[in-house]
Structures are given as structure tokens and as C-alpha cells.
Design a protein around this motif. Structure first.
Motif, PDB file in Angstrom:
ATOM      1  N   GLY A 419       0.773  -1.492   0.109  1.00 41.61           N
ATOM      2  CA  GLY A 419      -0.125  -0.017   0.093  1.00 41.61           C
ATOM      3  C   GLY A 419       0.965   1.191  -0.064  1.00 41.61           C
ATOM      4  O   GLY A 419       0.359   2.408  -0.079  1.00 41.61           O
ATOM      5  N   ASN A 420       2.349   1.113  -0.012  1.00 45.95           N
ATOM      6  CA  ASN A 420       2.862   2.497  -0.067  1.00 45.95           C
ATOM      7  C   ASN A 420       4.158   2.093  -0.992  1.00 45.95           C
ATOM      8  O   ASN A 420       4.315   0.795  -1.275  1.00 45.95           O
ATOM      9  CB  ASN A 420       3.393   2.800   1.284  1.00 45.95           C
ATOM     10  CG  ASN A 420       4.260   1.805   1.937  1.00 45.95           C
ATOM     11  OD1 ASN A 420       5.484   1.454   1.834  1.00 45.95           O
ATOM     12  ND2 ASN A 420       3.693   1.006   2.736  1.00 45.95           N
ATOM     13  N   ASP A 426       2.009  -1.718   6.946  1.00 45.53           N
ATOM     14  CA  ASP A 426       1.042  -0.521   7.080  1.00 45.53           C
ATOM     15  C   ASP A 426       1.048  -0.170   8.568  1.00 45.53           C
ATOM     16  O   ASP A 426       0.896   0.915   8.699  1.00 45.53           O
ATOM     17  CB  ASP A 426      -0.379  -1.280   6.572  1.00 45.53           C
ATOM     18  CG  ASP A 426      -0.777  -1.561   5.365  1.00 45.53           C
ATOM     19  OD1 ASP A 426      -0.032  -0.930   4.627  1.00 45.53           O
ATOM     20  OD2 ASP A 426      -1.541  -2.126   5.122  1.00 45.53           O
ATOM     21  N   ARG A 429       2.933   3.139   9.113  1.00 47.70           N
ATOM     22  CA  ARG A 429       2.516   4.344   8.577  1.00 47.70           C
ATOM     23  C   ARG A 429       2.444   5.411   9.549  1.00 47.70           C
ATOM     24  O   ARG A 429       2.925   6.699   9.175  1.00 47.70           O
ATOM     25  CB  ARG A 429       1.273   4.024   7.790  1.00 47.70           C
ATOM     26  CG  ARG A 429       0.774   5.487   6.995  1.00 47.70           C
ATOM     27  CD  ARG A 429      -0.455   5.119   5.996  1.00 47.70           C
ATOM     28  NE  ARG A 429       0.018   4.355   4.911  1.00 47.70           N
ATOM     29  CZ  ARG A 429       0.429   5.061   3.637  1.00 47.70           C
ATOM     30  NH1 ARG A 429       0.533   6.374   3.621  1.00 47.70           N
ATOM     31  NH2 ARG A 429       0.782   4.333   2.586  1.00 47.70           N
ATOM     32  N   ASP A 456       2.403   9.001   1.609  1.00 44.76           N
ATOM     33  CA  ASP A 456       3.583   8.122   1.648  1.00 44.76           C
ATOM     34  C   ASP A 456       4.827   8.525   2.338  1.00 44.76           C
ATOM     35  O   ASP A 456       5.320   8.242   3.209  1.00 44.76           O
ATOM     36  CB  ASP A 456       3.915   7.281   0.276  1.00 44.76           C
ATOM     37  CG  ASP A 456       2.769   6.249  -0.118  1.00 44.76           C
ATOM     38  OD1 ASP A 456       1.827   6.165   0.500  1.00 44.76           O
ATOM     39  OD2 ASP A 456       3.204   5.497  -1.025  1.00 44.76           O
ATOM     40  N   GLN A 490      -3.671   4.445   2.282  1.00 41.74           N
ATOM     41  CA  GLN A 490      -2.915   3.777   1.161  1.00 41.74           C
ATOM     42  C   GLN A 490      -2.293   4.772   0.106  1.00 41.74           C
ATOM     43  O   GLN A 490      -3.078   5.957   0.296  1.00 41.74           O
ATOM     44  CB  GLN A 490      -3.795   2.819   0.464  1.00 41.74           C
ATOM     45  CG  GLN A 490      -4.138   1.687   1.353  1.00 41.74           C
ATOM     46  CD  GLN A 490      -4.342   0.326   0.166  1.00 41.74           C
ATOM     47  OE1 GLN A 490      -3.704  -0.178  -0.430  1.00 41.74           O
ATOM     48  NE2 GLN A 490      -5.919   0.098   0.740  1.00 41.74           N
ATOM     49  N   LEU A 508      -6.599   1.079  -5.569  1.00 42.64           N
ATOM     50  CA  LEU A 508      -6.185   2.180  -4.668  1.00 42.64           C
ATOM     51  C   LEU A 508      -7.266   3.067  -4.447  1.00 42.64           C
ATOM     52  O   LEU A 508      -7.743   3.488  -3.422  1.00 42.64           O
ATOM     53  CB  LEU A 508      -4.845   3.059  -5.055  1.00 42.64           C
ATOM     54  CG  LEU A 508      -3.366   1.943  -5.016  1.00 42.64           C
ATOM     55  CD1 LEU A 508      -2.427   2.715  -5.781  1.00 42.64           C
ATOM     56  CD2 LEU A 508      -2.994   1.662  -3.625  1.00 42.64           C
ATOM     57  N   ASN A 512      -9.222   3.593  -1.095  1.00 41.71           N
ATOM     58  CA  ASN A 512      -9.049   4.929  -0.272  1.00 41.71           C
ATOM     59  C   ASN A 512     -10.523   5.625  -0.154  1.00 41.71           C
ATOM     60  O   ASN A 512     -10.733   5.790   1.060  1.00 41.71           O
ATOM     61  CB  ASN A 512      -8.175   5.831  -1.003  1.00 41.71           C
ATOM     62  CG  ASN A 512      -6.630   5.577  -0.610  1.00 41.71           C
ATOM     63  OD1 ASN A 512      -6.486   5.375   0.552  1.00 41.71           O
ATOM     64  ND2 ASN A 512      -5.856   5.544  -1.767  1.00 41.71           N
TER      65      ASN A 512
END
Length: 713
Positions: A419-420, A426, A429, A456, A490, A508, A512
Motif C-alpha cells: 500500500g506504499n 501498514d 505508517r 507516503d 494507502q 487504490l 481509499n
């Protein structure tokens, strides 16, 4: 002298078809009909080509009357030509309006002769005051036309302006400009010879209103040409001018002159959201149908784009990829595609891939990978060619055919799995919040006014984590109701989409949007202009309904500053700074003032970059550039910092290079090191500048309180 001319000898008018004769007149009309037929057939063939293109995903002709009027205003004002280049703006204005006036003047004469007089039997209106006004205006505007063409010749051949020359410069460019020059000058020579030739049989003193033609007449007399010689030479001069004009008309659809029609049509069909809002891939499209693999896969508007290109090179001159030595020239890509299509139509080119990694493709993969999606080319283009949209679609073809750049592929895989783009878990984050002395609210657990999408780089990159903490401090100082998504956030997908990975982007976006819908918020604020762009312009394609409630943090902070929520006096700091407009905030979305208002509120002196606002120069990180390695000299980031230290008014006196984008921060910190500028300038985000101002205010307040306490003691 023909009877018509004799009958008009004493009137304030001019003889038509003088010394040409009835046979010559008939031949002229026949050739004119042939030229018009060739013109119309060529236009038909062009439109037949566009009809063979794919359907365009954007509604191009909705509200057509308004589009026509708007395009006419753009053409009439020449505003796009004046952008960045006053000389070119004046040159094109003179040529355009001079040419249009001469066309209108010729049309009026033809209407008087062939419709009003001949068909309707009315007395000619081409006499007296009307003729005098007509002659003066036509001479004046025709003179501007010649001046404009002369300016073009000077810039092309004497100055040899760099952007006018390239791999697609050819004989058609020379023929076009010299034909225009000969048409303009030839018209005046024809007029001067006529005035001198008819002076033997009538009073021509009123012809002084045709001041350029009268000047040519005087020059001819000084050169020893008398009325009889001028009369004898007139048919040759007239036919030379007439045949050149008819040949030009016939050639319009087959060479560079077609841009006079295609450029206007392109402006009518333009999409004001092009680039910032990319089209979706049709849901039923198979992998082989994603991105163009043959020329017919381009939409009719994209084929029109290719024909509208005038080879002016404005896009090339502002392209940061080209400036840094990457293998991309936006003009060449558009013209390569056009040349390939025309070669295929003429049976002179074998069918090859439109874009591929090496081989014999029309466009090489590395060329497309070089694009930073900064939209400078589109902003500079006077005919609104939509480069970025086409480049993205070619990147989609590379992705679907497994030819993605390895570094980009790694970043994409990290996003898919984690997701990044960093490939970190995650759960890490929100780690950036650990060093704060307050708790950042969780938007999943409480109602907030602002749902803060951190992004990110502010979440995982050490340098940008400091920016995130600074913005959190600003929100706390202003008592803003805000919260973040923590590990449910994400990657926004903006640059994932622009490197061609549409499938992952859609995933994505949907994830989101689902995360947003689980929160109770009023607005979304983004740290990154890239997130701001895709949330506000593209997520509605997937059901997001709050695009109008998305803001970049500078817009939110500007409101806080103006409302006095931060208590700044505008005198806290005394540095000299310059500011870099991020592409996705400025050129993409037109936000230029909010960042500047916030910067000035801290008390610093803002010294503008020479290339600012719409003309800002990209940092090099967009379009996946942040993930790639290119052999560049200089890097866009290095060139930009050099510009700050050498080309601003303050020069080396600039203390800070201020940014408002995490990608810009990353690129410029790198450029500061690789370019050898570490001791010369600091790279600072606007939020960091604000926090320094807040600390300075608090320090001053504490010092003031200490002095008061001492005095009391």
C-alpha cells in the motif's frame, strides 16, 4: 483598356481583371474552382482519417456554440502565443490578422463582382468612400502581415531560434513561410504596377490611400519604369501572384498550412481537464486493447492533435526531461506519430509497434518513461495538444505488454503488496507521530472537520516526516479539528496512474474511498499536491462524491492565517526565501497565491524565481521520476537550485528554497547534495517555516514576559 476600366476611369475605384481579358478571366475562375475542389477533397481526406480513429472517452463537442466562441477568442487574442514570448505573440498577431483581413478583402471584392453586380444586377458598391476605406484598411493590415512574416523569417533564418529547428524541420516549413512572404510582397507589387500602369489613362491621385502600393509605384518610377512598361508587365505580375495564391489554397490540407484549420478545430475540441484528469480504461477492455498498439487505436482527437502541431517547439523548450538530457522531446513524439501515420497511408511504412522497449517501434519505451507528467508541454502549447494524456496511454501499453521500467515495477509492486512505495508495513505508517508531544487524532474513531491524508513520503521518509510533524503542530496551534487514517491510509495512486498502471490505480482509489467513507468528516486536506490532484479531479470516476471538499494544506493554512488563528504578526522571521511552485498544485490546479500568502505571513522576504507559477520548472519527481535512475546533466532539481542562487534578484542572498510538496522536498534535498549546493541554501517546507515563526513568536512572548517579571521584582 477593357470597357469596364474605361467606364470607371474617373471614379474612385480600381479596374478588375485589367489587361487580363475575358479568356484570362474564365481561366482564372476555372483554376480557382480546381483549387477549391482540391482544398475540399484534402479536408475530406483529413476528416476521413479522424473518423478512422477510436472513439474519444471525453465529450469533446458538448455545448458546441460555446466551444466555438471560446476557441475564437483564444485565436483572436493570440494569448497562448504571447505566453513566455512577446516577440512571437506580436509576430503571430500581425500574420494572423493581416492574413484574415486580406482574405476578407478578397471575399468582399468577389462578392461585389460575382454576386452583387453580376448575379443580382446591382450597381457596384466598390467605389467612392467605401473603396477608399477598403483600400486603406487592406493596405495597412497587409503591411502588418508582411512585417509579421518578416519577423518570422528573421527569427528562423537570421537568429536561428533553437526551438524552431528539429528532426522534423523540412522543406515544407521553408515553402510555407516563403510562400506567405511572396504572397504579401507580391500583392503590393501587383498593386504598385497597376497604379502606375493606369496612371496614363486616369487620375490616380486618390490611390494614395493605398500607401504601400503607392510607395511601390514610386519605387518603380525611380527605377525607371514608366506607365507603358508597367501596363505591359501587369498581366505577368498579376498571373504570377494569382497562380501562387491559388496553389497555396490548394495546398492547405496537404502540408503545414493545414494548421490554420486543424489548430482552431483542436481548440474547439479541447478538454480543459486534460492531464489533471486522465480517462478511465473501459471496463470491458482486454489487455491487448489497453493503450495504443497501432495508429488506429488513437482517438480522433489525438489524431487531430498530431495534425494541429505547428512544429513551433514551445513544448520542447519548456520540457524538463529534454533540458536534463533525457530521450524525450514532446514535439518529436507528436510528429513521429504523425509521420508514421502518413507513411502508412502512403504505403511507405511497414506496420510496427507504436511503443516498445527497443526494436523498430515508433516511440521507444525509454522516451515515455522520461516524461515527468509535469504538463509544462501542454501549458506552453498554443493549440492545446494534450501530450500527457497520450503519453500516459502509451505507458499503459508498456505496462500491459510487460515492458515497465524495472525501478518503477519495484515501486508498483511495493504499492500492490504494502500500500506504499517504500514497501514498509501498514502498521508503520503512523510512526511519524511518535515524536510529537501530543496525540494525533484518529479520524476513524471521532468526527473531525478535516480528514488529513498524510501520504507516503510524509509517513515513511525521514526528511518528510519532519514536515508531517510540523503540519500537525500548526493544526494543534490553530486548534483545528483534524484526524488521520493511521494504517488504513494507502498510496493515493496519482503517479501510479501516470506510469500506466491503471488497474492498480483503480484498486487504490476504491480502497481509499472506502476508507474515507468509514470516517465522519467535512473536508479532506492533503500534504501532497499529487494526492490533492487525484482526489479532487479523478476519484469521482470511481464514485467519490467529495472532490469539491478536497484541499491542499496551504489552502487550509492560508485560511487559518487570514483568520488570525496562528497569531502571527508577519515579522517573526527575516530570511530571504524563494518559492518553487509544485506542478500538481500550480500548473495542474491553478493554486498560486495560498502558498505565497502563508510564506509572507512568517515575515520572510519572498524573492520570486524567474520561472514561477504556470511557468514553473519541474523538480523531476513526477510521473514516476522519483523512482527512476537517469543519466542526467544537470538534474532538474540541480538546475532549479542553480536558478534560485543565480537568476533570482537576490541571487546568492537567498537563504531558503521553499517547497510545498513532499516529492519536491525529496528531489531538491537530493539535488542540493549532488549539485554541490549544501553550504549555499536550505530546502524548507512551508510548514517548517510556519513552525519556526510560531516558535519565534512564542520565544518573543516568553522574553517579554520575563522582562515584565524582572521589572515587577
Amino acid at each position: 483598356m477593357p470597357s469596364f476600366a474605361l467606364a470607371q476611369a474617373s471614379a474612385e475605384t480600381r479596374p478588375t481583371f485589367w489587361r487580363i481579358g475575358h479568356v484570362g478571366e474564365a481561366v482564372f475562375y476555372y483554376l480557382a474552382a480546381v483549387a477549391i475542389a482540391i482544398l475540399l477533397y484534402g479536408i475530406y481526406r483529413r476528416f476521413e482519417t479522424y473518423a478512422s480513429g477510436a472513439d474519444d472517452p471525453t465529450e469533446r463537442l458538448a455545448d458546441l456554440p460555446s466551444r466555438v466562441v471560446t476557441a475564437a477568442k483564444l485565436v483572436a487574442s493570440n494569448e497562448k502565443q504571447f505566453d513566455r514570448d512577446l516577440y512571437a505573440g506580436l509576430m503571430h498577431t500581425f500574420i494572423l490578422w493581416g492574413f484574415l483581413t486580406l482574405v476578407i478583402a478578397t471575399t468582399i471584392l468577389g462578392f461585389d463582382m460575382d454576386v452583387w453586380t453580376l448575379a443580382l444586377g446591382q450597381p457596384s458598391f466598390f467605389v467612392g468612400d467605401f473603396y477608399l476605406a477598403y483600400s486603406f484598411v487592406a493596405d495597412a493590415m497587409g503591411f502588418l502581415f508582411v512585417v509579421g512574416v518578416g519577423m518570422a523569417l528573421y527569427r528562423r533564418y537570421w537568429v536561428r531560434h533553437n526551438r524552431l529547428w528539429g528532426k522534423h524541420t523540412s522543406a515544407e516549413d521553408d515553402l510555407f513561410i516563403w510562400t506567405l512572404f511572396l504572397l504579401g510582397v507580391g500583392g503590393y507589387v501587383t498593386e504598385g504596377v497597376r497604379i502606375l500602369g493606369t496612371s496614363a489613362t486616369r487620375d490616380v491621385s486618390f490611390e494614395t490611400v493605398s500607401f504601400v502600393g503607392w510607395f511601390v509605384k514610386d519605387v518603380l518610377q525611380v527605377a525607371g519604369v514608366n506607365a507603358e512598361l508597367a501596363a505591359a508587365a501587369y498581366p505577368v505580375v498579376w498571373w504570377s501572384h494569382a497562380l501562387l495564391a491559388l496553389a497555396f489554397v490548394a495546398a492547405i490540407p496537404y502540408a503545414k498550412p493545414f494548421h490554420m484549420l486543424s489548430s482552431y478545430a483542436n481548440l474547439v475540441a479541447r478538454d480543459e481537464d486534460a492531464g489533471r484528469r486522465l480517462p478511465r480504461v473501459p471496463e470491458d477492455a482486454s489487455p491487448d486493447e489497453i493503450g495504443p498498439s497501432e495508429i488506429e487505436d488513437f482517438s480522433w482527437k489525438q489524431l487531430l492533435d498530431h495534425d494541429a502541431c505547428t512544429k513551433c517547439g514551445r513544448c520542447s523548450s519548456v520540457c524538463p526531461a529534454k533540458a536534463s538530457g533525457r530521450p524525450l522531446d514532446p514535439r518529436d513524439v507528436i510528429l513521429d506519430l504523425k509521420a508514421y501515420r502518413e507513411g502508412r497511408e502512403a504505403g511507405e511504412r511497414d506496420e510496427v509497434d507504436i511503443v516498445a522497449d527497443g526494436g523498430t517501434s515508433v516511440i521507444d519505451a525509454e522516451t515515455m518513461e522520461s516524461c515527468m507528467s509535469c504538463m509544462a508541454c501542454m501549458d506552453a502549447c498554443p493549440v492545446d495538444i494534450e501530450h500527457v494524456t497520450q503519453f500516459t496511454e502509451m505507458n499503459r501499453r508498456l505496462t500491459e505488454s510487460g515492458q515497465m521500467n524495472k525501478n518503477v515495477e519495484d515501486a508498483v509492486m511495493s504499492v500492490f503488496q504494502k500500500g506504499n512505495t517504500f514497501g514498509d508495513p501498514d502498521r508503520n505508517r503512523p510512526d511519524w507521530t511518535d515524536d510529537l508531544d501530543f496525540e494525533v487524532p484518529d479520524a476513524r474513531e471521532q468526527s473531525v472537520e478535516y480528514l488529513w491524508y498524510v501520504g507516503d513520503y510524509p509517513s515513511y521518509d525521514d526528511r518528510n516526516q519532519h514536515v508531517a510533524r510540523s503540519l500537525a503542530r500548526v493544526f494543534e496551534a490553530a486548534d483545528v479539528s483534524y484526524g488521520i487514517l493511521y494504517e488504513d491510509e494507502q498510496n493515493d495512486g496519482n503517479d501510479i496512474r501516470r506510469v500506466g498502471e491503471e488497474g492498480l490505480y483503480e484498486m487504490l482509489a476504491e480502497d481509499n474511498i472506502e476508507a474515507f467513507e468509514q470516517c465522519d468528516y467535512e473536508k479532506i486536506v492533503c500534504t501532497d499536491p499529487h494526492s490533492y490532484n487525484t482526489f479532487s479531479n479523478e476519484y469521482d470516476q470511481f464514485g467519490f462524491e467529495d472532490g469539491d471538499s478536497v484541499y491542499h494544506y496551504t489552502q487550509v493554512v492560508e485560511n487559518l492565517v487570514n483568520a488570525g488563528e496562528l497569531g502571527l504578526s508577519g515579522t517573526e522571521l527575516d530570511d530571504t526565501v524563494t518559492y518553487h511552485d509544485p506542478c500538481h498544485l500550480g500548473r495542474y490546479n491553478g493554486e498560486f497565491e495560498a502558498p505565497r500568502e502563508v510564506i509572507r505571513a512568517t515575515g520572510v522576504t519572498l524573492d520570486e524565481m524567474p520561472r514561477n507559477r504556470d511557468d514553473s520548472f519541474c523538480c523531476g519527481g513526477g510521473g514516476g521520476g522519483l523512482w527512476m535512475d537517469f543519466d542526467e546533466d544537470p538534474k532538474p532539481s540541480e538546475e532549479r537550485i542553480r536558478e534560485a542562487l543565480e537568476d533570482t534578484d537576490a541571487g546568492a542572498g537567498v537563504d531558503r528554497f521553499v517547497v510545498a510538496c513532499p516529492m519536491c522536498m525529496t528531489m531538491y534535498e537530493d539535488g542540493r547534495k549532488t549539485g554541490g549546493f549544501e553550504d549555499d541554501i536550505e530546502v524548507t517546507d512551508i510548514t517548517e517555516l510556519l513552525v519556526e515563526a510560531l516558535d519565534a513568536k512564542q520565544g518573543a512572548a516568553a522574553a517579554g514576559a520575563g522582562e515584565t517579571s524582572t521589572a515587577a521584582d
